[in-house]
Write a protein that holds these residues in place. Structure first.
Motif, PDB file in Angstrom:
ATOM      1  N   HIS A  91       0.819  -1.215   0.000  1.00 56.61           N
ATOM      2  CA  HIS A  91       0.000   0.000   0.000  1.00 56.61           C
ATOM      3  C   HIS A  91       0.855   1.268   0.000  1.00 56.61           C
ATOM      4  N   ARG A  95       0.018   4.853  -2.163  1.00 57.03           N
ATOM      5  CA  ARG A  95      -0.572   5.851  -1.260  1.00 57.03           C
ATOM      6  C   ARG A  95       0.270   7.132  -1.258  1.00 57.03           C
ATOM      7  N   ARG A 291     -13.224  -5.134   6.881  1.00 54.20           N
ATOM      8  CA  ARG A 291     -11.857  -5.553   7.121  1.00 54.20           C
ATOM      9  C   ARG A 291     -11.890  -7.067   7.367  1.00 54.20           C
ATOM     10  N   HIS A 347      -5.748   4.013   5.639  1.00 56.48           N
ATOM     11  CA  HIS A 347      -6.516   4.120   4.397  1.00 56.48           C
ATOM     12  C   HIS A 347      -7.459   5.319   4.417  1.00 56.48           C
ATOM     13  N   CYS A 349      -9.380   8.490   3.676  1.00 54.16           N
ATOM     14  CA  CYS A 349      -9.557   9.012   2.321  1.00 54.16           C
ATOM     15  C   CYS A 349      -8.448   9.985   1.927  1.00 54.16           C
TER      16      CYS A 349
END
Ligand code: HEM
Length: 400
Positions: A91, A95, A291, A347, A349
Protein backbone atom coordinates in the motif's frame (compact mmCIF):
# COMPACT_ATOMS: atom_id res chain seq x y z
CA UNK A 1 -18.28 -12.15 30.39
CA UNK A 2 -21.52 -11.52 28.48
CA UNK A 3 -22.29 -13.55 25.39
CA UNK A 4 -21.66 -12.00 21.99
CA UNK A 5 -24.80 -10.20 20.77
CA UNK A 6 -26.24 -11.88 17.66
CA UNK A 7 -28.39 -9.83 15.28
CA UNK A 8 -30.21 -11.55 12.43
CA UNK A 9 -31.02 -8.44 10.35
CA UNK A 10 -29.41 -8.28 6.88
CA UNK A 11 -27.40 -5.03 6.75
CA UNK A 12 -27.70 -5.13 2.94
CA UNK A 13 -31.44 -5.82 2.87
CA UNK A 14 -33.75 -3.28 1.22
CA UNK A 15 -35.24 -2.26 4.55
CA UNK A 16 -31.87 -1.36 6.11
CA UNK A 17 -30.52 0.31 2.98
CA UNK A 18 -33.68 2.45 2.89
CA UNK A 19 -33.49 3.30 6.59
CA UNK A 20 -30.24 2.23 8.30
CA UNK A 21 -30.93 3.93 11.63
CA UNK A 22 -32.89 1.18 13.49
CA UNK A 23 -30.08 -1.35 12.81
CA UNK A 24 -27.41 1.21 13.69
CA UNK A 25 -29.10 1.96 17.01
CA UNK A 26 -29.45 -1.76 17.75
CA UNK A 27 -25.74 -2.26 17.08
CA UNK A 28 -24.74 0.75 19.18
CA UNK A 29 -26.86 -0.54 22.09
CA UNK A 30 -25.62 -4.11 21.73
CA UNK A 31 -21.98 -3.32 22.55
CA UNK A 32 -18.59 -2.85 20.88
CA UNK A 33 -18.89 -6.08 18.86
CA UNK A 34 -21.85 -8.01 17.44
CA UNK A 35 -22.34 -10.97 15.14
CA UNK A 36 -24.53 -10.57 12.06
CA UNK A 37 -25.89 -14.04 11.39
CA UNK A 38 -27.36 -13.22 7.94
CA UNK A 39 -23.85 -13.23 6.47
CA UNK A 40 -21.74 -14.85 9.22
CA UNK A 41 -19.81 -11.63 9.83
CA UNK A 42 -18.88 -9.44 12.78
CA UNK A 43 -19.98 -5.82 13.19
CA UNK A 44 -18.28 -2.87 14.85
CA UNK A 45 -20.42 0.24 15.23
CA UNK A 46 -19.54 2.24 18.36
CA UNK A 47 -17.30 5.22 17.63
CA UNK A 48 -14.43 4.13 19.90
CA UNK A 49 -14.46 0.60 18.52
CA UNK A 50 -14.60 1.71 14.86
CA UNK A 51 -11.81 4.21 15.46
CA UNK A 52 -9.63 1.60 17.17
CA UNK A 53 -10.34 -1.04 14.52
CA UNK A 54 -9.49 1.31 11.63
CA UNK A 55 -6.25 2.21 13.34
CA UNK A 56 -5.34 -1.41 13.83
CA UNK A 57 -4.30 -2.26 10.27
CA UNK A 58 -2.12 -5.12 11.52
CA UNK A 59 -5.12 -6.81 13.16
CA UNK A 60 -7.75 -5.81 10.60
CA UNK A 61 -6.37 -6.08 7.09
CA UNK A 62 -7.73 -4.60 3.87
CA UNK A 63 -5.80 -6.91 1.55
CA UNK A 64 -8.41 -9.68 1.73
CA UNK A 65 -10.94 -7.22 0.27
CA UNK A 66 -12.93 -4.37 1.78
CA UNK A 67 -16.15 -6.03 0.61
CA UNK A 68 -17.98 -9.09 1.92
CA UNK A 69 -15.97 -11.57 -0.17
CA UNK A 70 -12.98 -12.97 1.65
CA UNK A 71 -10.13 -13.07 -0.83
CA UNK A 72 -7.95 -14.92 1.66
CA UNK A 73 -10.12 -17.97 1.06
CA UNK A 74 -12.05 -17.18 -2.14
CA UNK A 75 -10.71 -16.70 -5.64
CA UNK A 76 -11.31 -13.02 -6.46
CA UNK A 77 -14.30 -12.62 -8.81
CA UNK A 78 -13.60 -8.90 -9.21
CA UNK A 79 -10.42 -6.92 -9.58
CA UNK A 80 -8.97 -5.85 -6.22
CA UNK A 81 -7.89 -2.23 -5.76
CA UNK A 82 -4.13 -1.93 -5.40
CA UNK A 83 -4.71 1.05 -3.08
CA UNK A 84 -7.71 0.55 -0.81
CA UNK A 85 -7.40 -3.25 -0.84
CA UNK A 86 -3.67 -3.45 -0.18
CA UNK A 87 -1.80 -3.70 3.12
CA UNK A 88 1.68 -2.42 3.88
CA UNK A 89 4.19 -2.67 2.35
CA UNK A 90 2.25 -2.90 -0.98
CA UNK A 91 0.00 0.00 0.00
CA UNK A 92 2.86 2.37 0.83
CA UNK A 93 4.11 3.54 -2.59
CA UNK A 94 0.72 4.01 -4.33
CA UNK A 95 -0.57 5.85 -1.26
CA UNK A 96 2.48 8.13 -1.17
CA UNK A 97 2.06 9.02 -4.84
CA UNK A 98 -1.63 9.84 -4.37
CA UNK A 99 -1.06 11.80 -1.15
CA UNK A 100 1.54 13.92 -2.97
CA UNK A 101 -0.65 14.51 -5.99
CA UNK A 102 -3.88 15.30 -4.15
CA UNK A 103 -2.23 17.38 -1.42
CA UNK A 104 -2.19 21.13 -0.70
CA UNK A 105 -0.40 22.02 -3.94
CA UNK A 106 -3.17 20.50 -6.08
CA UNK A 107 -5.79 22.18 -3.94
CA UNK A 108 -4.18 25.59 -4.41
CA UNK A 109 -3.89 24.97 -8.13
CA UNK A 110 -7.50 23.84 -8.51
CA UNK A 111 -9.26 26.33 -6.23
CA UNK A 112 -9.79 29.22 -8.68
CA UNK A 113 -10.68 26.88 -11.54
CA UNK A 114 -13.25 24.94 -9.47
CA UNK A 115 -14.76 28.14 -8.04
CA UNK A 116 -15.29 29.37 -11.62
CA UNK A 117 -16.79 26.01 -12.66
CA UNK A 118 -19.13 25.99 -9.65
CA UNK A 119 -20.32 29.53 -10.33
CA UNK A 120 -20.92 28.68 -13.97
CA UNK A 121 -22.89 25.53 -13.17
CA UNK A 122 -24.93 27.16 -10.41
CA UNK A 123 -25.55 30.22 -12.64
CA UNK A 124 -27.03 27.99 -15.35
CA UNK A 125 -29.29 26.16 -12.89
CA UNK A 126 -30.44 29.34 -11.11
CA UNK A 127 -31.50 31.13 -14.24
CA UNK A 128 -33.77 33.88 -12.88
CA UNK A 129 -33.99 37.42 -11.59
CA UNK A 130 -33.58 38.39 -7.92
CA UNK A 131 -36.74 37.58 -5.95
CA UNK A 132 -37.90 34.94 -8.45
CA UNK A 133 -38.34 31.26 -7.68
CA UNK A 134 -36.46 28.48 -9.46
CA UNK A 135 -37.00 24.73 -9.19
CA UNK A 136 -34.28 22.19 -9.85
CA UNK A 137 -33.12 18.75 -8.83
CA UNK A 138 -30.15 19.05 -6.47
CA UNK A 139 -28.97 15.56 -7.45
CA UNK A 140 -29.28 15.48 -11.23
CA UNK A 141 -28.64 19.18 -11.89
CA UNK A 142 -25.76 19.72 -9.44
CA UNK A 143 -24.45 16.83 -7.31
CA UNK A 144 -24.13 14.37 -10.20
CA UNK A 145 -22.75 16.99 -12.55
CA UNK A 146 -20.01 18.66 -10.56
CA UNK A 147 -17.51 15.85 -9.72
CA UNK A 148 -17.42 14.46 -13.30
CA UNK A 149 -16.76 18.02 -14.49
CA UNK A 150 -14.27 19.14 -11.82
CA UNK A 151 -12.43 15.89 -11.02
CA UNK A 152 -12.84 14.57 -14.58
CA UNK A 153 -10.99 17.63 -15.91
CA UNK A 154 -8.38 17.46 -13.13
CA UNK A 155 -7.76 13.80 -13.88
CA UNK A 156 -7.17 14.67 -17.53
CA UNK A 157 -10.06 12.66 -19.02
CA UNK A 158 -11.57 13.34 -22.43
CA UNK A 159 -15.17 14.62 -22.42
CA UNK A 160 -16.40 11.62 -24.29
CA UNK A 161 -17.61 8.75 -22.14
CA UNK A 162 -17.78 10.59 -18.81
CA UNK A 163 -21.36 9.34 -18.48
CA UNK A 164 -19.72 5.99 -17.58
CA UNK A 165 -18.05 7.35 -14.44
CA UNK A 166 -21.00 7.17 -12.06
CA UNK A 167 -22.42 3.80 -13.25
CA UNK A 168 -18.91 2.30 -12.90
CA UNK A 169 -18.41 3.29 -9.29
CA UNK A 170 -22.07 2.60 -8.47
CA UNK A 171 -21.48 -0.99 -9.55
CA UNK A 172 -18.14 -1.22 -7.78
CA UNK A 173 -19.50 0.07 -4.49
CA UNK A 174 -22.50 -2.26 -4.76
CA UNK A 175 -20.05 -5.13 -5.31
CA UNK A 176 -18.62 -4.60 -1.80
CA UNK A 177 -21.88 -6.09 -0.51
CA UNK A 178 -23.40 -9.53 -1.18
CA UNK A 179 -24.37 -10.46 -4.73
CA UNK A 180 -27.92 -9.25 -4.22
CA UNK A 181 -30.38 -7.71 -6.68
CA UNK A 182 -28.46 -4.39 -6.66
CA UNK A 183 -25.35 -6.15 -7.95
CA UNK A 184 -27.44 -8.17 -10.42
CA UNK A 185 -29.02 -4.98 -11.79
CA UNK A 186 -25.59 -3.52 -12.60
CA UNK A 187 -24.01 -6.77 -13.81
CA UNK A 188 -25.06 -6.55 -17.50
CA UNK A 189 -23.05 -3.32 -17.89
CA UNK A 190 -20.13 -4.21 -15.61
CA UNK A 191 -17.87 -5.61 -18.32
CA UNK A 192 -18.35 -2.64 -20.63
CA UNK A 193 -17.79 -0.14 -17.80
CA UNK A 194 -14.71 -1.93 -16.48
CA UNK A 195 -13.21 -2.09 -19.97
CA UNK A 196 -13.93 1.62 -20.50
CA UNK A 197 -12.26 2.51 -17.20
CA UNK A 198 -9.20 0.33 -17.83
CA UNK A 199 -8.80 1.91 -21.28
CA UNK A 200 -8.86 5.33 -19.64
CA UNK A 201 -6.23 4.39 -17.08
CA UNK A 202 -3.79 4.07 -19.95
CA UNK A 203 -1.31 6.83 -20.46
CA UNK A 204 -2.43 7.66 -24.00
CA UNK A 205 -6.03 8.25 -22.85
CA UNK A 206 -5.02 10.90 -20.30
CA UNK A 207 -3.61 14.39 -20.67
CA UNK A 208 0.02 14.65 -19.63
CA UNK A 209 -0.46 17.38 -17.03
CA UNK A 210 -3.61 15.97 -15.36
CA UNK A 211 -3.58 13.85 -12.20
CA UNK A 212 -3.68 10.67 -14.32
CA UNK A 213 -0.70 11.75 -16.41
CA UNK A 214 1.15 12.71 -13.24
CA UNK A 215 0.62 9.22 -11.82
CA UNK A 216 2.34 7.86 -14.94
CA UNK A 217 5.11 10.45 -14.48
CA UNK A 218 5.58 9.17 -10.91
CA UNK A 219 6.09 5.72 -12.44
CA UNK A 220 8.79 7.17 -14.75
CA UNK A 221 10.54 8.50 -11.64
CA UNK A 222 10.41 5.05 -10.06
CA UNK A 223 8.01 6.03 -7.24
CA UNK A 224 5.67 3.23 -8.36
CA UNK A 225 6.16 0.67 -11.11
CA UNK A 226 4.68 1.12 -14.58
CA UNK A 227 2.59 -2.00 -13.86
CA UNK A 228 1.09 -0.26 -10.82
CA UNK A 229 0.24 2.99 -12.61
CA UNK A 230 -3.10 1.89 -14.16
CA UNK A 231 -4.26 0.54 -10.78
CA UNK A 232 -3.44 3.80 -9.06
CA UNK A 233 -5.32 5.78 -11.72
CA UNK A 234 -8.20 3.32 -11.39
CA UNK A 235 -8.46 4.04 -7.65
CA UNK A 236 -9.48 7.60 -8.55
CA UNK A 237 -12.19 6.31 -10.90
CA UNK A 238 -13.44 4.02 -8.16
CA UNK A 239 -13.33 6.39 -5.19
CA UNK A 240 -13.31 9.93 -6.54
CA UNK A 241 -16.73 10.43 -8.13
CA UNK A 242 -19.81 8.75 -6.65
CA UNK A 243 -18.64 9.24 -3.08
CA UNK A 244 -18.51 12.99 -3.62
CA UNK A 245 -21.73 13.06 -5.63
CA UNK A 246 -23.64 11.66 -2.68
CA UNK A 247 -21.78 13.76 -0.13
CA UNK A 248 -22.74 16.87 -2.13
CA UNK A 249 -26.31 15.59 -2.31
CA UNK A 250 -26.20 15.00 1.47
CA UNK A 251 -25.06 18.52 2.27
CA UNK A 252 -27.65 20.02 -0.05
CA UNK A 253 -30.38 17.84 1.46
CA UNK A 254 -29.25 18.88 4.94
CA UNK A 255 -29.31 22.59 4.07
CA UNK A 256 -32.64 22.39 2.23
CA UNK A 257 -34.31 20.67 5.17
CA UNK A 258 -32.75 22.97 7.82
CA UNK A 259 -33.70 26.52 6.74
CA UNK A 260 -32.27 28.06 9.91
CA UNK A 261 -28.87 26.51 9.14
CA UNK A 262 -29.09 27.82 5.58
CA UNK A 263 -29.77 31.34 6.89
CA UNK A 264 -26.78 30.98 9.17
CA UNK A 265 -24.55 29.83 6.36
CA UNK A 266 -25.65 32.72 4.16
CA UNK A 267 -24.75 35.14 6.93
CA UNK A 268 -21.40 33.44 7.40
CA UNK A 269 -20.31 31.73 4.13
CA UNK A 270 -17.02 30.63 5.66
CA UNK A 271 -19.12 27.94 7.37
CA UNK A 272 -19.27 26.08 4.02
CA UNK A 273 -16.53 23.64 5.03
CA UNK A 274 -18.07 22.97 8.44
CA UNK A 275 -21.42 22.40 6.71
CA UNK A 276 -19.85 19.80 4.44
CA UNK A 277 -18.06 17.90 7.19
CA UNK A 278 -21.14 18.04 9.39
CA UNK A 279 -23.16 16.58 6.50
CA UNK A 280 -20.56 13.84 5.98
CA UNK A 281 -20.85 13.03 9.71
CA UNK A 282 -24.65 13.31 9.78
CA UNK A 283 -25.37 11.35 6.59
CA UNK A 284 -22.21 9.22 6.11
CA UNK A 285 -22.40 8.85 2.32
CA UNK A 286 -19.97 5.91 2.65
CA UNK A 287 -21.89 3.85 5.20
CA UNK A 288 -19.79 0.73 5.67
CA UNK A 289 -16.85 -1.27 4.47
CA UNK A 290 -15.10 -4.45 5.59
CA UNK A 291 -11.86 -5.55 7.12
CA UNK A 292 -10.61 -9.13 7.72
CA UNK A 293 -9.17 -10.26 11.07
CA UNK A 294 -5.50 -11.28 11.10
CA UNK A 295 -5.17 -13.61 14.08
CA UNK A 296 -7.75 -13.51 16.87
CA UNK A 297 -8.40 -9.83 17.54
CA UNK A 298 -10.02 -8.71 20.80
CA UNK A 299 -12.81 -6.11 20.63
CA UNK A 300 -14.34 -5.23 23.99
CA UNK A 301 -14.91 -8.48 25.92
CA UNK A 302 -15.03 -10.56 22.76
CA UNK A 303 -12.73 -11.81 20.04
CA UNK A 304 -12.98 -11.64 16.26
CA UNK A 305 -11.53 -14.97 15.10
CA UNK A 306 -8.73 -15.12 12.54
CA UNK A 307 -9.98 -14.76 8.98
CA UNK A 308 -13.44 -13.44 9.94
CA UNK A 309 -14.94 -10.55 8.03
CA UNK A 310 -15.77 -7.46 10.08
CA UNK A 311 -18.15 -4.76 8.89
CA UNK A 312 -17.27 -1.24 10.02
CA UNK A 313 -20.39 0.90 10.46
CA UNK A 314 -19.10 4.42 9.78
CA UNK A 315 -22.65 5.78 9.76
CA UNK A 316 -23.36 4.38 13.23
CA UNK A 317 -20.05 5.63 14.65
CA UNK A 318 -20.82 9.09 13.30
CA UNK A 319 -24.09 9.08 15.26
CA UNK A 320 -22.88 7.36 18.42
CA UNK A 321 -24.26 9.34 21.37
CA UNK A 322 -21.21 8.28 23.42
CA UNK A 323 -19.15 10.52 21.12
CA UNK A 324 -21.57 13.15 19.78
CA UNK A 325 -24.01 15.33 21.69
CA UNK A 326 -27.44 15.23 20.04
CA UNK A 327 -25.99 13.14 17.16
CA UNK A 328 -29.12 13.13 15.02
CA UNK A 329 -29.09 16.91 14.74
CA UNK A 330 -27.46 18.58 11.72
CA UNK A 331 -25.86 21.52 13.45
CA UNK A 332 -23.37 24.08 12.16
CA UNK A 333 -22.38 24.99 15.74
CA UNK A 334 -20.84 21.59 16.16
CA UNK A 335 -17.18 20.74 15.58
CA UNK A 336 -17.59 17.69 13.32
CA UNK A 337 -13.86 16.97 13.09
CA UNK A 338 -12.97 13.47 14.13
CA UNK A 339 -15.92 11.93 12.27
CA UNK A 340 -15.06 8.71 10.46
CA UNK A 341 -17.01 9.49 7.27
CA UNK A 342 -13.69 9.51 5.41
CA UNK A 343 -12.48 6.45 7.30
CA UNK A 344 -9.49 6.65 9.59
CA UNK A 345 -5.90 5.43 9.82
CA UNK A 346 -3.75 4.16 7.00
CA UNK A 347 -6.52 4.12 4.40
CA UNK A 348 -8.24 7.33 5.46
CA UNK A 349 -9.56 9.01 2.32
CA UNK A 350 -6.65 10.44 0.40
CA UNK A 351 -9.02 12.65 -1.66
CA UNK A 352 -10.90 14.19 1.26
CA UNK A 353 -9.52 17.68 0.80
CA UNK A 354 -10.43 17.67 -2.87
CA UNK A 355 -13.97 16.64 -1.89
CA UNK A 356 -14.01 19.49 0.64
CA UNK A 357 -12.86 21.92 -2.02
CA UNK A 358 -15.58 20.79 -4.42
CA UNK A 359 -18.18 21.29 -1.72
CA UNK A 360 -16.84 24.66 -0.66
CA UNK A 361 -16.98 25.93 -4.26
CA UNK A 362 -20.54 24.75 -4.80
CA UNK A 363 -21.92 25.87 -1.44
CA UNK A 364 -20.29 29.29 -1.80
CA UNK A 365 -21.78 29.71 -5.30
CA UNK A 366 -25.23 28.66 -4.06
CA UNK A 367 -25.09 30.90 -0.99
CA UNK A 368 -24.38 33.95 -3.13
CA UNK A 369 -27.47 33.41 -5.25
CA UNK A 370 -30.08 31.69 -3.07
CA UNK A 371 -31.97 33.38 -0.27
CA UNK A 372 -34.19 30.52 0.81
CA UNK A 373 -34.37 26.84 -0.06
CA UNK A 374 -37.12 24.28 0.44
CA UNK A 375 -38.03 20.82 -0.77
CA UNK A 376 -40.35 21.00 -3.78
CA UNK A 377 -41.26 17.30 -3.32
CA UNK A 378 -39.92 14.48 -1.15
CA UNK A 379 -36.44 13.29 -2.07
CA UNK A 380 -35.94 9.81 -3.48
CA UNK A 381 -33.15 7.47 -2.42
CA UNK A 382 -30.95 5.40 -4.71
CA UNK A 383 -30.10 2.14 -2.94
CA UNK A 384 -26.48 0.98 -2.93
CA UNK A 385 -24.75 -1.67 -0.80
CA UNK A 386 -22.10 0.82 0.36
CA UNK A 387 -23.39 4.32 -0.28
CA UNK A 388 -26.20 6.25 1.35
CA UNK A 389 -27.22 7.76 -1.94
CA UNK A 390 -29.88 9.94 -3.54
CA UNK A 391 -31.73 9.51 -6.80
CA UNK A 392 -33.44 12.88 -6.66
CA UNK A 393 -33.92 15.90 -4.36
CA UNK A 394 -36.42 18.35 -5.91
CA UNK A 395 -35.68 21.83 -4.60
CA UNK A 396 -37.40 25.22 -4.78
CA UNK A 397 -35.08 28.21 -4.36
CA UNK A 398 -35.90 31.90 -3.99
CA UNK A 399 -33.11 33.89 -5.58
CA UNK A 400 -31.32 36.63 -3.70
C1 HEM B 1 -10.52 6.04 0.72
C2 HEM B 1 -14.76 8.19 1.66
C3 HEM B 1 -13.90 11.43 -1.87
C4 HEM B 1 -10.06 8.84 -3.25
C5 HEM B 1 -11.71 6.38 1.31
C6 HEM B 1 -12.26 5.76 2.50
C7 HEM B 1 -13.46 6.36 2.75
C8 HEM B 1 -13.66 7.37 1.74
C9 HEM B 1 -14.43 6.04 3.86
C10 HEM B 1 -11.59 4.66 3.33
C11 HEM B 1 -11.83 3.26 2.85
C12 HEM B 1 -11.18 2.23 3.73
O1 HEM B 1 -10.61 2.55 4.78
O2 HEM B 1 -11.23 1.03 3.39
C13 HEM B 1 -14.88 9.26 0.79
C14 HEM B 1 -15.97 10.22 0.82
C15 HEM B 1 -15.72 11.13 -0.17
C16 HEM B 1 -14.48 10.74 -0.83
C17 HEM B 1 -17.13 10.19 1.80
C18 HEM B 1 -16.50 12.35 -0.56
C19 HEM B 1 -17.09 13.12 0.32
C20 HEM B 1 -12.78 11.04 -2.54
C21 HEM B 1 -12.17 11.75 -3.64
C22 HEM B 1 -11.09 11.00 -4.04
C23 HEM B 1 -11.01 9.84 -3.17
C24 HEM B 1 -12.68 13.07 -4.23
C25 HEM B 1 -10.09 11.25 -5.14
C26 HEM B 1 -10.04 12.27 -5.93
C27 HEM B 1 -9.89 7.85 -2.30
C28 HEM B 1 -8.86 6.84 -2.39
C29 HEM B 1 -8.98 6.05 -1.24
C30 HEM B 1 -10.10 6.57 -0.48
C31 HEM B 1 -7.83 6.68 -3.51
C32 HEM B 1 -8.08 4.87 -0.83
C33 HEM B 1 -7.04 5.39 0.13
C34 HEM B 1 -6.17 4.30 0.72
O3 HEM B 1 -6.56 3.13 0.71
O4 HEM B 1 -5.06 4.62 1.17
N1 HEM B 1 -12.57 7.37 0.88
N2 HEM B 1 -14.02 9.59 -0.22
N3 HEM B 1 -12.04 9.91 -2.27
N4 HEM B 1 -10.62 7.66 -1.15
FE1 HEM B 1 -12.25 8.72 -0.62
Amino acid sequence: MTSLPVIDIDPFGTEVLTDPYPLERALLDAGPLSYLSAHGIYAVARYDAVYAALRNWQGFQSGAGVGLSNFRTEKPWRQLSIVVEADPPHHDAPRRVLANLLGPRAQRRLRAEWMAKAHKMVGKVLDGTPGSTVEFDAVTAIAEKFPPRAVGDALGLPEEGRENLLPFSDFLLNAFGPRNELVAAGAPHAKFLTTWVMEHCRRDALTEDGLGGQIWAAADRGEITHEQAPGVVRSLFAAGFNTTVHALAAVMHALVTHPEQWARLRAEPSLARIAFDEAVRWASPVQTFFRTAVGDVPVGDHVVPDGAKVLMFLGAANRDPRRWADPEKFDLSRDPSGHVGFGFGLHQCVGQNLARLEAECLITALAERVETLELAAPGERRLNNTLRAWHSIPVRARLA
